[in-house]
Design an enzyme around this catalytic site. Structure first.
Site, PDB file in Angstrom:
ATOM      1  N   HIS A  36      91.453  62.921  70.627  1.00 19.09           N
ATOM      2  CA  HIS A  36      90.301  63.754  70.988  1.00 19.09           C
ATOM      3  C   HIS A  36      89.925  63.639  72.463  1.00 19.09           C
ATOM      4  O   HIS A  36      89.113  64.429  72.955  1.00 19.09           O
ATOM      5  CB  HIS A  36      89.072  63.364  70.160  1.00 19.09           C
ATOM      6  CG  HIS A  36      89.170  63.716  68.711  1.00 19.09           C
ATOM      7  ND1 HIS A  36      89.483  64.983  68.271  1.00 19.09           N
ATOM      8  CD2 HIS A  36      88.989  62.959  67.597  1.00 19.09           C
ATOM      9  CE1 HIS A  36      89.498  64.990  66.950  1.00 19.09           C
ATOM     10  NE2 HIS A  36      89.219  63.778  66.523  1.00 19.09           N
TER      11      HIS A  36
ATOM     12  N   ASP B 185      96.378  64.315  61.819  1.00 17.71           N
ATOM     13  CA  ASP B 185      95.016  63.831  61.625  1.00 17.71           C
ATOM     14  C   ASP B 185      94.167  65.004  61.096  1.00 17.71           C
ATOM     15  O   ASP B 185      94.405  66.162  61.462  1.00 17.71           O
ATOM     16  CB  ASP B 185      94.464  63.345  62.960  1.00 17.71           C
ATOM     17  CG  ASP B 185      93.098  62.679  62.858  1.00 17.71           C
ATOM     18  OD1 ASP B 185      93.038  61.453  62.978  1.00 17.71           O
ATOM     19  OD2 ASP B 185      92.103  63.418  62.690  1.00 17.71           O
TER      20      ASP B 185
ATOM     21  N   HIS C  53      91.325  65.965  61.800  1.00 15.26           N
ATOM     22  CA  HIS C  53      90.514  66.601  62.838  1.00 15.26           C
ATOM     23  C   HIS C  53      91.413  67.207  63.910  1.00 15.26           C
ATOM     24  O   HIS C  53      92.475  66.671  64.216  1.00 15.26           O
ATOM     25  CB  HIS C  53      89.560  65.578  63.457  1.00 15.26           C
ATOM     26  CG  HIS C  53      88.721  64.862  62.439  1.00 15.26           C
ATOM     27  ND1 HIS C  53      88.913  63.539  62.113  1.00 15.26           N
ATOM     28  CD2 HIS C  53      87.712  65.311  61.656  1.00 15.26           C
ATOM     29  CE1 HIS C  53      88.048  63.189  61.173  1.00 15.26           C
ATOM     30  NE2 HIS C  53      87.321  64.248  60.876  1.00 15.26           N
TER      31      HIS C  53
END
Length: 367
Positions: free
Chosen positions: A142, A179, A181
């Site tokens: 991220h 993942d 996300h």
């Protein structure tokens, strides 16, 4: 198979910040008894413990690696950000970005995490092992160049990739992020480039809520080299394998990478507190098998997995064990204690047909 397993106890010591789940303490938010963010050391430590207890660790090549260098970091992150991070870390810790707290020494923990990813990639590219797994913590997918978020302080995979490109070890890299996300950081770093193909399978609008749309395909030289696969909540084992088979594997075959890297989060699992998906340990094993076969056909088996999310202390170890058993070809298993109950909770045939329609739409968009 010869499989390197990169880990370091010091990564488990990263911590800091007064949170209850993902909420900062204060007002009506009470402290938790266990304390802190969902991203804790226990999921990773318990994975390593399970490898030790079953004996699978003896079929791997356990290693550590040096911290990523300042030059490594600076290929991805601006100098001003790195200096601020290092200064806070040297003076007791703090927080930069969004929900990315760290204690004193947090900078060193993050650079070590990136170093494990770099070490795994370099070992594979230099032919020292067939494939490799990096138990990196804190995670990285991220992290934007100047804005850490989603528990990620440095962009581990991007740092490793840029270092390998700089040393001429590779020219074309494919990154698959499963993942739960969206891998917004990795996407942003390579969004205008064609030397890195970025593919993200994620629960639609989970985190971040404003990125990860299928129509976001890259810009400039990177146009067509970013693939987002947003999946509906409740999607299970069959949906993930269908998406891999019909979208991810054809994209890899078109791209012809020198090496494949997986941003390996286990938070799509049915028991994870930060998702609403129904993947199982078998899902992650089967996806690993699919990518290993693709790597054999495309890039002499060169495959690296870098640990990202996954927040069930109970279940992450079984998912990781299944993946590492598959990567190494070991006969040592850790039977999934929740396999039967998760199988009973998989989507019905009717829902699976509906899910297949989502893949039909994306197949039309991408190909």
């Amino acid at each position: 198979m010869s499989t390197a397993f990169f880990w370091d106890e010091r990564c488990f010591w990263h911590g800091g910040g007064n949170y209850a789940f993902t909420l900062p303490l204060g007002g009506l938010v009470q402290p938790l008894a266990a304390g802190g963010l969902p991203e804790s050391p226990e999921t990773k430590r318990r994975l390593k413990n399970l490898l030790d207890v079953t004996g699978l660790i003896h079929d791997l090549k356990p290693k550590s690696a040096p911290e990523a260098t300042w030059d490594d970091l600076a290929r991805v992150h601006p100098d001003a950000f790195l200096r601020k991070f290092k200064d806070l870390s040297d003076n007791g810790g703090g927080e930069v970005g969004l929900r990315t707290p760290f204690a004193q020494g947090g900078f060193e923990a993050a650079t070590l995490s990136a170093g494990l990813a770099k070490g795994a990639l370099f070992d594979v590219l230099k032919g020292r092992v067939d494939n490799a797994y990096a138990l990196s913590r804190p995670p990285g997918h991220h992290c934007l160049p100047d804005f850490p978020n989603g528990f990620c302080l440095l962009a581990n995979i991007a740092i490793a990739v840029e270092a390998a490109l700089a040393e001429g070890l590779t020219e074309r890299v494919a990154v698959i992020d499963w993942d739960v996300h969206h891998g917004n950081g990795t996407e942003a770093i390579f969004y205008d480039r064609d030397d890195v193909l970025t593919i993200s399978l994620h629960q639609e609008h989970n985190y971040p809520v404003d990125t990860g749309d299928a129509e976001d395909r890259g810009v400039g030289a990177g146009d067509g080299y970013n693939m987002n696969i947003p999946l509906p909540p409740g999607g299970g084992h069959a949906l993930y394998l269908d998406a891999m088979d019909r979208l991810v594997l054809p994209a890899l075959a078109q791209y012809q990478p020198d090496v494949i890297i997986i941003a390996c989060g286990y938070d799509a699992a049915a028991i994870d507190p930060l998702s609403r998906m129904l993947a199982t340990a078998e899902t992650f094993r089967a996806m690993t098998e699919q990518v290993m076969e693709a790597a054999d056909n495309l890039c002499d088996g060169r495959l690296v997995q870098v640990h990202e999310g996954g927040y069930s202390e109970v279940y992450v170890p079984f998912c990781g064990h299944a993946v590492l058993q598959q990567m190494s070809g070991s006969g040592i298993a850790a039977p999934d204690p929740l396999a039967e109950t998760f199988e009973a909770r998989q989507p019905s045939d009717r829902l699976q047909r509906m899910h297949s329609g989502f893949i039909d739409d994306l197949e039309t968009l991408f190909f």
